[in-house]
Design an enzyme around this catalytic site. Structure first.
Site, short mmCIF file in Angstrom:
data_model
loop_
_atom_site.label_atom_id
_atom_site.label_comp_id
_atom_site.label_asym_id
_atom_site.label_seq_id
_atom_site.Cartn_x
_atom_site.Cartn_y
_atom_site.Cartn_z
N LYS A 5 2.30 -3.47 7.07
CA LYS A 5 2.58 -3.62 5.64
C LYS A 5 4.02 -3.16 5.33
O LYS A 5 4.71 -3.78 4.51
CB LYS A 5 1.58 -2.82 4.80
CG LYS A 5 0.16 -3.34 4.82
CD LYS A 5 -0.02 -4.74 4.25
CE LYS A 5 0.19 -4.81 2.75
NZ LYS A 5 -0.17 -6.17 2.21
N TYR A 46 -1.85 -0.87 10.83
CA TYR A 46 -1.96 -1.50 9.51
C TYR A 46 -0.76 -1.15 8.63
O TYR A 46 -0.08 -2.02 8.10
CB TYR A 46 -3.27 -1.06 8.82
CG TYR A 46 -3.29 -1.35 7.33
CD1 TYR A 46 -3.32 -2.66 6.87
CD2 TYR A 46 -3.26 -0.32 6.39
CE1 TYR A 46 -3.33 -2.94 5.50
CE2 TYR A 46 -3.27 -0.59 5.03
CZ TYR A 46 -3.30 -1.90 4.59
OH TYR A 46 -3.28 -2.17 3.24
N THR A 104 0.82 -1.21 0.00
CA THR A 104 0.00 0.00 0.00
C THR A 104 0.86 1.26 0.00
O THR A 104 1.99 1.25 0.50
CB THR A 104 -0.90 0.00 1.25
OG1 THR A 104 -1.51 1.27 1.40
CG2 THR A 104 -0.10 -0.27 2.53
N ASP A 105 0.28 2.36 -0.49
CA ASP A 105 0.99 3.65 -0.41
C ASP A 105 1.01 4.19 1.02
O ASP A 105 1.72 5.14 1.32
CB ASP A 105 0.37 4.68 -1.37
CG ASP A 105 -1.09 5.03 -1.06
OD1 ASP A 105 -1.69 4.41 -0.16
OD2 ASP A 105 -1.63 5.94 -1.74
N GLU A 106 0.22 3.56 1.91
CA GLU A 106 0.18 4.06 3.29
C GLU A 106 1.51 3.86 4.01
O GLU A 106 1.75 4.48 5.05
CB GLU A 106 -0.97 3.38 4.07
CG GLU A 106 -2.31 3.69 3.45
CD GLU A 106 -3.50 3.23 4.28
OE1 GLU A 106 -3.41 3.24 5.51
OE2 GLU A 106 -4.51 2.86 3.67
P1 NAD Z 1 -9.43 -7.82 1.74
O1 NAD Z 1 -9.47 -7.60 3.23
O2 NAD Z 1 -10.65 -7.56 0.94
O3 NAD Z 1 -9.01 -9.33 1.45
C1 NAD Z 1 -8.01 -9.99 2.15
C2 NAD Z 1 -8.11 -11.48 1.82
O4 NAD Z 1 -7.04 -12.14 2.53
C3 NAD Z 1 -9.42 -12.11 2.30
O5 NAD Z 1 -9.93 -12.95 1.29
C4 NAD Z 1 -9.01 -12.90 3.53
O6 NAD Z 1 -9.81 -14.08 3.73
C5 NAD Z 1 -7.56 -13.27 3.20
N1 NAD Z 1 -6.77 -13.48 4.41
C6 NAD Z 1 -6.68 -12.67 5.50
N2 NAD Z 1 -5.87 -13.22 6.43
C7 NAD Z 1 -5.42 -14.39 5.90
C8 NAD Z 1 -4.56 -15.40 6.37
N3 NAD Z 1 -4.01 -15.34 7.60
N4 NAD Z 1 -4.29 -16.46 5.56
C9 NAD Z 1 -4.84 -16.54 4.33
N5 NAD Z 1 -5.71 -15.63 3.85
C10 NAD Z 1 -5.99 -14.56 4.62
O7 NAD Z 1 -8.19 -6.97 1.25
P2 NAD Z 1 -7.99 -6.18 -0.13
O8 NAD Z 1 -8.58 -4.83 -0.01
O9 NAD Z 1 -8.40 -7.05 -1.26
O10 NAD Z 1 -6.41 -5.99 -0.13
C11 NAD Z 1 -5.55 -6.96 -0.73
C12 NAD Z 1 -4.12 -6.52 -0.57
O11 NAD Z 1 -3.94 -5.25 -1.16
C13 NAD Z 1 -3.68 -6.39 0.89
O12 NAD Z 1 -2.37 -6.89 1.01
C14 NAD Z 1 -3.73 -4.91 1.16
O13 NAD Z 1 -2.80 -4.55 2.14
C15 NAD Z 1 -3.38 -4.35 -0.21
N6 NAD Z 1 -3.92 -3.01 -0.47
C16 NAD Z 1 -5.25 -2.76 -0.45
C17 NAD Z 1 -5.73 -1.48 -0.75
C18 NAD Z 1 -7.20 -1.16 -0.80
O14 NAD Z 1 -7.55 0.00 -1.10
N7 NAD Z 1 -8.11 -2.08 -0.56
C19 NAD Z 1 -4.84 -0.45 -1.03
C20 NAD Z 1 -3.48 -0.73 -1.03
C21 NAD Z 1 -3.04 -2.02 -0.78
#
Ligand code: NAD
Length: 345
Positions: A159, A155, A130-132
């Site tokens: 990350k 969080y 993430t950019d965070e």
């Molecule tokens: P999300 O919370 O929708 O999905 C996370 C998934 O990971 C879920 O399906 C969950 O069941 C699975 N999970 C969680 N813990 C687990 C574990 N211990 N073992 C196996 N599976 C596990 O998240 P998202 O929004 O789809 O984000 C996906 C990735 O992108 C993350 O790494 C997040 O940090 C990164 N990200 C998200 C955003 C955003 O805007 N949503 C922005 C930047 C980066």
């Protein structure tokens, strides 16, 4: 390619799974199915012979070794994480276990598998972040890949830790990695506790739309299907050991974004009054970062990638999807915590 995608039942992971299969890749979706994971998110491709599902927890190394041995992937796309900032403030422990220890387990399982395969050069471990991790900006400036890390929530700190581990496994063990750091995603299949779906669903239910502070926090909004496309681009063309920032080139303050959603809903599902009247300002989140902005120069010039939609186009698609898919989101409104958090990423 045969892709091992972790977190493929989540919001972004499922978009990657759906897109990868539509492009002919074979996918192993490894997911523990926490509160955020739903197999309905991959229902459009679940019957494909290219799709496989493994319910496994990245906190459990033995599960990971079993999945690598069974499927022999060509690449890993690691998205599984605890992802919600507000939840990380309430309970940081899960974030350390999944995002830090879980990533360590993934790196070790991948390294052991890669060494066992004779260290193929074309193997990839793509870490999605993430950019965070870069902290908060003032009114000017943008995050580049060289911006020093300055995470400010449990969080983003978890990350940032995972990013450091991934770089260290590349430098120390030669594991072929690429990393991406993206801005705020929005789009279909987004869990209802997050900002955009929360605004849509509160509005159409006639509930207040809570906004932290004055709603002046600025984010760069990235449509999730554009993000999935960028991730496959980096996986295929990104340089080894390199990070790429991915943004939507669409900076908006939270209040601008919310007002746009309200205006679009006024057109698509008019209520008795403009939806903006439901907006209420509430006490700000502790440590709320003021502004994030992505400098997209590297991915644009090195890999030729740019987002395909503006935030207005992406929001319109997102709203249409939520209006047409009540049977997807309705059951989630009863899940633990969904009604109690404001959802600002
Ligand atoms: P999300 O919370 O929708 O999905 C996370 C998934 O990971 C879920 O399906 C969950 O069941 C699975 N999970 C969680 N813990 C687990 C574990 N211990 N073992 C196996 N599976 C596990 O998240 P998202 O929004 O789809 O984000 C996906 C990735 O992108 C993350 O790494 C997040 O940090 C990164 N990200 C998200 C955003 C955003 O805007 N949503 C922005 C930047 C980066």
């Amino acid at each position: 390619m045969k892709l091992l995608i972790t977190g493929g039942a989540g919001f972004i992971g499922s978009a990657v799974v759906r897109l990868a299969i539509s492009r002919g890749h074979e996918v192993i979706n490894l997911d523990a199915l926490t509160y955020a994971g739903r197999l309905e998110n991959v229902a459009p491709v679940a019957d494909s012979p290219l799709y496989h599902f493994e319910q496994a927890d990245i906190r459990n190394r033995a599960d990971l070794d079993r999945v690598f041995a069974k499927h022999s992937p060509d690449a890993v796309m690691h998205l599984a994480a605890e992802s919600h900032v507000d939840r990380s403030i309430d309970g940081p422990g899960d974030f350390i276990e999944t995002n830090v220890t879980g990533t360590y387990n993934m790196l070790e399982a991948a390294r052991s598998y890669w060494v066992g395969q004779g260290r193929p050069d074309d193997f990839r471990f793509h870490h999605i972040s993430t950019d965070e991790v870069y902290g908060s900006l003032g009114e000017d400036g943008m995050f580049t890949e060289e911006t020093p890390y300055d995470p400010r929530s449990p969080y983003s700190a978890s990350k940032a830790s995972s990013d450091h581990l991934v770089r260290a496994w590349h430098e120390t063990y030669g594991l072929p990695v690429v990393l991406t750091n993206c801005s705020n995603n929005y789009g279909p299949y987004h869990f209802p506790e997050k900002l955009v779906p929360k605004v849509i669903l509160n509005a159409i239910s006639g509930k207040e739309i809570p906004v932290y502070g004055q709603g002046l926090n600025v984010r760069d909004w990235l449509y999730v299907e554009d993000h999935a496309d960028a991730l496959l681009c980096v996986l295929e063309k990104g340089k080894l050991g390199r990070s790429y920032n991915i943004g939507g080139e669409n900076e908006r303050s939270n209040i601008e974004l919310i007002e746009t959603i309200c205006r679009l809903l006024d057109q698509k599902r008019p209520g008795s009054e403009p939806y903006e009247k439901l907006i209420t300002f509430v006490t700000d989140r502790p440590g709320h970062d003021a502004r994030y902005a992505i400098d997209p120069d590297r991915i644009r010039t090195e890999l030729g990638w740019r987002p395909s939609v503006t935030v207005e186009e992406g929001l319109e698609r997102t709203i249409d999807w939520y209006l047409a898919n009540e049977d997807w989101w309705r059951p989630l409104l009863d899940r633990e915590g969904v009604g109690t958090r404001l959802g600002h990423g």
